[in-house]
Every structure is written in structure tokens, then in C-alpha cells.
Scaffold this active site. Structure first.
Site, PDB file in Angstrom:
ATOM      1  N   SER A  89      12.374  10.031   6.298  1.00  0.00           N
ATOM      2  CA  SER A  89      11.129  10.762   6.346  1.00  0.00           C
ATOM      3  C   SER A  89      11.584  12.227   6.785  1.00  0.00           C
ATOM      4  CB  SER A  89      10.407  10.114   7.477  1.00  0.00           C
ATOM      5  OG  SER A  89       9.664  11.354   8.026  1.00  0.00           O
ATOM      6  N   ILE A 143       3.028   4.563  -0.320  1.00  0.00           N
ATOM      7  CA  ILE A 143       4.258   4.970  -1.275  1.00  0.00           C
ATOM      8  C   ILE A 143       4.939   3.664  -1.855  1.00  0.00           C
ATOM      9  CG2 ILE A 143       6.479   5.798  -1.095  1.00  0.00           C
ATOM     10  CD1 ILE A 143       5.290   8.001   0.676  1.00  0.00           C
ATOM     11  N   THR A 148      -1.344   8.356   2.854  1.00  0.00           N
ATOM     12  CA  THR A 148      -1.166   7.033   2.792  1.00  0.00           C
ATOM     13  C   THR A 148      -1.721   6.491   4.025  1.00  0.00           C
ATOM     14  OG1 THR A 148       0.894   6.834   4.197  1.00  0.00           O
ATOM     15  CG2 THR A 148       1.089   7.328   1.726  1.00  0.00           C
ATOM     16  N   SER A 188       0.958  -1.164   0.049  1.00  0.00           N
ATOM     17  CA  SER A 188      -0.114  -0.033   0.141  1.00  0.00           C
ATOM     18  C   SER A 188       0.710   1.370  -0.120  1.00  0.00           C
ATOM     19  CB  SER A 188      -0.906  -0.064   1.144  1.00  0.00           C
ATOM     20  OG  SER A 188      -0.119   0.231   2.402  1.00  0.00           O
ATOM     21  N   TYR A 207       9.955   6.576  15.533  1.00  0.00           N
ATOM     22  CA  TYR A 207      10.044   6.463  14.168  1.00  0.00           C
ATOM     23  C   TYR A 207      11.097   7.664  13.569  1.00  0.00           C
ATOM     24  CZ  TYR A 207       8.145   6.922   9.201  1.00  0.00           C
ATOM     25  OH  TYR A 207       7.844   7.153   7.944  1.00  0.00           O
TER      26      TYR A 207
END
Length: 314
Positions: free
Chosen positions: A174, A54, A235, A52, A200
């Protein structure tokens, strides 16, 4: 990029919202050249986390350019659904689904053993847990998924990449990594109160630190390693993991395809972009912006030593 456009691009990037949103992408995209429609004809590409978002958009973009694509996914049903969408959009595309839980070193080893040739490797799989979770190998989940798994997979596929005439590796990071310094002293987030968004961002910082290290490690084989960040894209991962952020920014989020554009460009552009750099919207970007976040050589060395040992690199 001429002087004025370059300045405006940099200003938009530093202001974050104009640069990371759909507006930044669409403004910059006006000056880009289209990739050759057969740029990856006959090439083999692996995309992790391709079920799913990107990852799926990247796989679609690579298939449109002629690549045979392996969707490396944890959930094979999602992978088969993504495969069906890609083949419907690109009739005749060679797309296969293979199971791989990137957080599991054993799963990565099994997956790598199934790959007989490879030209492009895209590390896109990502997680954002709300609580600290340990994998079956005993590693913190985001660290295992974003750092150890990609590191081990790349090293296991090193010989297949080296056999390619133009091998490329892309780590999808990111923009959130700008908020963090390299935590070589606590790579597994054992200290302090665990926050998923911080974990993250920390591990996305680690990915960016890996890019020049891997570039040097694989230089003799001609394997180009790139890092990038996609900006803010709409997303399922963002909607599910960061619902508040998604709600506030939904009006100006990029599409998954817009977020994936630079990944596809890094994989297929000619001449090849310079390796070892960090990219956003087809332009090399700084790896550090905030005071106190610059990598220290001693931290980089300690980080590499820890990762190489944890991933059992030879």
C-alpha cells in the site's frame, strides 16, 4: 518512457492524489502495451484474498490471460461468488476455491499442502482491524496476515515455484507504507496506543522490506519476488475499513481492475520485470520518501530474524 513523460509521472507520484487516483492510472495507461492474450496459458496462479476487490480483479485478469487460478479465501461463500463471476466473464476458465485464513499458520500449512504445482503466487489478503487483535497463534492480526502468513506460504511453496519455468511472487502492499519506518523493535504493535490504520501501514512497510530479502533467499531457484501498491482503488475493503477516506475520495478512486493492473502485469509481462523492486502503475518506485523512514541494516536483520522464527522457517 521519454524524459518529459517520466518527469510528469514522477511529479504525479510525489503529489500523491494525481498519481494514486484514477487520473494517474488513465494517463499512464495510454503509453502501455497490451499483454499477450495467452501470456499465462497453462500456468497455475494462487491469489489470496480473492473473494472481492483487488484480489478478485487480479484473479479475473490472470484467468483472461489463460491461467488456472486458485482463489485462496477465508470466506468460501464469497470465494464461490467470485468464482462464478470470473467464469461468467471468461467462459471455460479453470478457477477453483480453496479455504485459507492467511492469519493462521496452521491454515497456511494445510493450504500449501494442497497445491501440487505453481507458477504465480499473489499475496493480496489484507485486514484493517480497529482494535489490536491476537490470532490463535498469538500474533497481532495485521502482522500475521500481511507478513507471517505470506512469508510462510511462500516458503512452503518454494519447491513448487522452483519447478516452474518462470516463477513469480507478488506482494500487494500500500502507498500508506510510505508514512512508516520499519518497526523491528515492535513488530507486533505491543507498545503505545493501537491504531488500525497505523498497524496496516506498518505491516505494509514490512512487506516492502521483505521483497529484496526474499529475492535473495530464492535467487538460486530463479523465483522472482516483486512488491507493488495499487494506488487508491474503490474496493469493499476500503469502504468498510476507511469509510471517511472512501467518502472523501470516492469521486476519483480507481476501479478494482485498475488497481490490479500492475499485479497482473508483474505476473505476466515479457520480458519479466526486474525482481526485488517496488512497483506502481508498471514503473519501479522508491521504497522510501519521507525523512527518517529509510531501513537501517540492523533493523532489517532483526526484523528478518524475528519473522523467520515466528513463521518457523526452515
Amino acid at each position: 518512457m521519454n524524459g518529459l513523460i517520466s518527469v510528469l509521472d514522477t511529479v504525479a507520484d510525489r503529489l500523491v492524489v494525481p498519481g494514486y487516483s484514477k487520473w494517474g492510472y488513465r494517463l499512464r495507461g495510454k503509453s502501455w502495451s497490451d499483454l499477450e492474450p495467452d501470456a499465462l496459458q497453462g500456468a497455475r496462479a494462487v491469489v489470496t484474498g480473492a473473494g472481492s476487490g483487488i484480489g478478485k480483479a487480479t484473479a479475473l485478469g490472470l484467468a483472461r490471460l489463460g491461467a488456472d487460478v486458485v482463489l485462496a479465501v477465508r470466506d468460501e461463500r464469497k470465494g464461490e461468488s467470485a468464482r462464478a463471476e470470473i467464469v461468467a466473464a471468461v467462459p471455460g476458465a479453470a478457477v477453483v476455491v480453496r479455504h485459507c485464513d492467511v492469519s493462521s499458520l496452521e491454515s497456511v500449512r494445510r493450504f500449501a499442502a494442497e497445491i501440487d504445482r505453481l507458477d504465480v503466487l499473489v499475496h493480496n489478503a489484507g485486514v484493517l482491524p480497529q482494535e489490536r487483535t491476537a490470532t490463535t497463534d498469538g500474533h497481532e492480526l495485521t502482522f500475521a496476515t500481511h507478513v507471517l502468513g505470506p512469508l510462510l506460504m511462500t516458503d512452503l511453496l518454494r519447491s513448487r515455484l522452483a519447478a516452474s519455468t518462470d516463477p513469480r511472487v507478488v506482494l500487494v502492499s500500500s502507498g500508506g507504507m510510505y508514512t512508516q519506518r520499519l518497526r523491528a523493535d515492535d513488530p507486533e504493535y505491543r507498545e503505545g496506543t493501537y491504531k488500525g490504520a497505523t498497524a496496516y501501514a506498518r505491516t505494509k512497510r514490512m512487506q516492502v522490506t521483505l521483497v529484496p530479502l526474499l529475492t535473495e533467499r530464492y535467487a538460486a531457484e530463479g523465483i522472482a519476488v516483486h512488491g507493488m501498491h495499487p494506488g487508491w482503488a474503490d474496493t469493499p475493503g476500503v469502504a468498510g475499513s476507511l469509510p471517511g477516506f472512501h467518502r472523501l475520495t470516492s469521486a476519483f478512486l480507481r476501479t478494482a481492475e485498475e488497481g490490479a493492473d500492475t499485479v497482473v502485469w508483474l505476473a505476466a509481462s515479457s520480458p519479466a520485470p526486474r525482481a526485488g523492486r517496488f512497483w506502481h502503475d508498471r514503473r519501479a518506485r522508491p521504497t522510501h520518501l519521507l525523512p527518517g523512514t529509510a531501513d537501517k541494516p540492523a533493523d532489517v536483520a532483526a526484523f528478518w530474524q524475528y519473522c523467520a522464527g515466528a513463521a518457523d522457517l526452515r
